[in-house]
Write an enzyme that holds these catalytic residues in place. Sequence first.
Site, PDB file in Angstrom:
ATOM      1  N   LYS A 208      74.435  52.425  64.965  1.00 52.58           N
ATOM      2  CA  LYS A 208      73.522  52.036  66.043  1.00 52.58           C
ATOM      3  C   LYS A 208      73.180  53.195  66.959  1.00 52.58           C
ATOM      4  O   LYS A 208      72.113  53.233  67.529  1.00 52.58           O
ATOM      5  CB  LYS A 208      74.084  50.866  66.837  1.00 52.58           C
ATOM      6  CG  LYS A 208      75.380  51.166  67.526  1.00 52.58           C
ATOM      7  CD  LYS A 208      75.910  49.931  68.223  1.00 52.58           C
ATOM      8  CE  LYS A 208      77.353  50.101  68.597  1.00 52.58           C
ATOM      9  NZ  LYS A 208      78.283  49.581  67.624  1.00 52.58           N
TER      10      LYS A 208
ATOM     11  N   LYS B 237      75.917  57.761  57.925  1.00 52.66           N
ATOM     12  CA  LYS B 237      76.235  56.325  57.920  1.00 52.66           C
ATOM     13  C   LYS B 237      75.202  55.571  58.759  1.00 52.66           C
ATOM     14  O   LYS B 237      74.633  56.123  59.706  1.00 52.66           O
ATOM     15  CB  LYS B 237      77.644  56.069  58.451  1.00 52.66           C
ATOM     16  CG  LYS B 237      77.839  56.291  59.935  1.00 52.66           C
ATOM     17  CD  LYS B 237      79.130  55.636  60.454  1.00 52.66           C
ATOM     18  CE  LYS B 237      79.165  55.696  61.987  1.00 52.66           C
ATOM     19  NZ  LYS B 237      80.159  54.869  62.621  1.00 52.66           N
TER      20      LYS B 237
ATOM     21  N   LYS C   7      80.516  62.324  69.102  1.00 56.18           N
ATOM     22  CA  LYS C   7      79.854  61.643  70.219  1.00 56.18           C
ATOM     23  C   LYS C   7      79.769  62.522  71.451  1.00 56.18           C
ATOM     24  O   LYS C   7      78.783  62.497  72.177  1.00 56.18           O
ATOM     25  CB  LYS C   7      80.571  60.324  70.537  1.00 56.18           C
ATOM     26  CG  LYS C   7      80.367  59.304  69.422  1.00 56.18           C
ATOM     27  CD  LYS C   7      80.705  57.902  69.837  1.00 56.18           C
ATOM     28  CE  LYS C   7      80.306  56.962  68.700  1.00 56.18           C
ATOM     29  NZ  LYS C   7      80.623  55.575  68.951  1.00 56.18           N
TER      30      LYS C   7
HETATM   31  N1  AQP Z   1      77.622  52.304  58.225  1.00 55.09           N
HETATM   32  C1  AQP Z   1      78.756  51.619  58.167  1.00 55.09           C
HETATM   33  N2  AQP Z   1      79.272  51.258  56.972  1.00 55.09           N
HETATM   34  C2  AQP Z   1      80.422  50.546  56.901  1.00 55.09           C
HETATM   35  N3  AQP Z   1      81.104  50.125  57.999  1.00 55.09           N
HETATM   36  C3  AQP Z   1      80.632  50.452  59.208  1.00 55.09           C
HETATM   37  N4  AQP Z   1      81.053  50.189  60.464  1.00 55.09           N
HETATM   38  C4  AQP Z   1      80.195  50.739  61.342  1.00 55.09           C
HETATM   39  N5  AQP Z   1      79.201  51.374  60.691  1.00 55.09           N
HETATM   40  C5  AQP Z   1      79.439  51.211  59.364  1.00 55.09           C
HETATM   41  C6  AQP Z   1      82.243  49.403  60.795  1.00 55.09           C
HETATM   42  O1  AQP Z   1      81.873  48.402  61.718  1.00 55.09           O
HETATM   43  C7  AQP Z   1      83.017  48.040  62.484  1.00 55.09           C
HETATM   44  C8  AQP Z   1      82.645  47.875  63.921  1.00 55.09           C
HETATM   45  O2  AQP Z   1      82.564  49.138  64.469  1.00 55.09           O
HETATM   46  P1  AQP Z   1      82.280  49.467  65.958  1.00 55.09           P
HETATM   47  O3  AQP Z   1      82.247  48.316  66.831  1.00 55.09           O
HETATM   48  O4  AQP Z   1      83.141  50.629  66.336  1.00 55.09           O
HETATM   49  O5  AQP Z   1      80.880  49.900  65.752  1.00 55.09           O
HETATM   50  P2  AQP Z   1      80.520  51.330  65.653  1.00 55.09           P
HETATM   51  O6  AQP Z   1      81.427  52.140  64.786  1.00 55.09           O
HETATM   52  O7  AQP Z   1      80.387  51.721  67.070  1.00 55.09           O
HETATM   53  O8  AQP Z   1      79.192  51.085  64.923  1.00 55.09           O
HETATM   54  P3  AQP Z   1      78.216  52.193  64.833  1.00 55.09           P
HETATM   55  O9  AQP Z   1      76.904  51.643  64.539  1.00 55.09           O
HETATM   56  O10 AQP Z   1      78.775  53.223  63.931  1.00 55.09           O
HETATM   57  O11 AQP Z   1      78.185  52.665  66.340  1.00 55.09           O
HETATM   58  P4  AQP Z   1      78.273  54.087  66.874  1.00 55.09           P
HETATM   59  O12 AQP Z   1      77.061  54.765  66.323  1.00 55.09           O
HETATM   60  O13 AQP Z   1      78.236  53.879  68.347  1.00 55.09           O
HETATM   61  O14 AQP Z   1      79.550  54.691  66.384  1.00 55.09           O
HETATM   62  C9  AQP Z   1      84.052  49.122  62.236  1.00 55.09           C
HETATM   63  O15 AQP Z   1      85.074  48.629  61.408  1.00 55.09           O
HETATM   64  C10 AQP Z   1      83.296  50.209  61.516  1.00 55.09           C
HETATM   65  O16 AQP Z   1      84.111  50.913  60.605  1.00 55.09           O
END
Ligand code: AQP
Length: 332
Positions: A198, A195, A112
């Site tokens: 978002k 993966k 990030k």
């Molecule tokens: N692609 C994925 N497959 C399986 N699990 C996933 N999680 C996120 N992406 C995948 C799981 O979602 C939960 C919430 O995570 P978060 O609130 O930390 O969301 P995140 O990781 O910020 O989601 P993103 O989309 O991956 O956001 P960015 O891109 O900002 O990092 C967690 O348990 C995570 O493992």
Amino acid sequence: RPRVLSGIQPTADSFHLGNYLGAVRNWVAMQETHDAFYCVVDLHAITAGHDPVVLRQRTRVAAAQLLAVGLDPERCTLFVQSQVPEHAQLAWVLSCITGFGEASRMTQFKDKSAKQGADRSSVGLFTYPILQAADILLYQADAVPVGEDQRQHLELTRDLAQRFNTLFGATFTVPAPYIVRDTAKIVDLQDPSAKMSKSASSPAGLIELLDDPARSAKKIRSAVTDTGREVTFDQAAKPGVSNLLTIYAALTARSIDELVEAYEGKGYGDLKKDLAAVVTEFVTPIQERTRAYLDDPAQLDKLLAIGAEKARAVASTTLAAAYDRIGFLPAA
Ligand code: AQP
């Protein structure tokens, strides 16, 4: 009952299928078998810049979606992280037993911060996994249901719990990750090597629970598929098709083997068309229920305030024990 804790960030207008299948779906199942604590982690959501009005709205949307997919405040404790100040308080303590090098090795921060430019990244983004450790350890969680991407942060949490216990005496339960292999990593529809995410995915690679189902159907139809024509499950050779099959199986009660058999002699087009229908059927009632919760924000806020009170009862006991072991004077 064993204790479980997990959180999700209110950093988007909707959860995506990765969030749901990787984590939240298990939250719903585990409220039946565990003493479950789930939080919308708004403190984590301000680590990379945000708009206050949008954050407040997204926090309610996240909570409404969690209720809409099946969390029941009678069977679990659902709360918003910033309403339980112990999270930030314990995070400070843990940050003082975390090595700078140790924190620097977290790959999520590297990814990030590389995107934002390391100099422009906040210290909060750097210490994010330490706050996450505090979230978990405050509740003495035995298990943490998350997607595969969180494994390294969970390792840090375990290390910090063990270190604190060794330095100051047994205080924290050392939690185990609960990662369901089949859906631990849902991949981007346009780039199956990444993966679904978002922030990283292009909008076309992401299926959002609250998006217009017609748009999601279109994204599924234009998902990157692999060479060949046969619908088979092979994550190395056919990551795109395998991802579609994973989503399909997870959203229906059908196994991947059963699906592969059903699509014998058919092509990718049939699979995509049917999966689009499955997704539409799945998200439509969730969208309706989410809207209903959002139509009454006062009631939603009340539910969350009750959840925060329940969470604080546990969190304050753990924090008081940790403060005592560290050698802080007792509060008057
Ligand atoms: N692609 C994925 N497959 C399986 N699990 C996933 N999680 C996120 N992406 C995948 C799981 O979602 C939960 C919430 O995570 P978060 O609130 O930390 O969301 P995140 O990781 O910020 O989601 P993103 O989309 O991956 O956001 P960015 O891109 O900002 O990092 C967690 O348990 C995570 O493992």
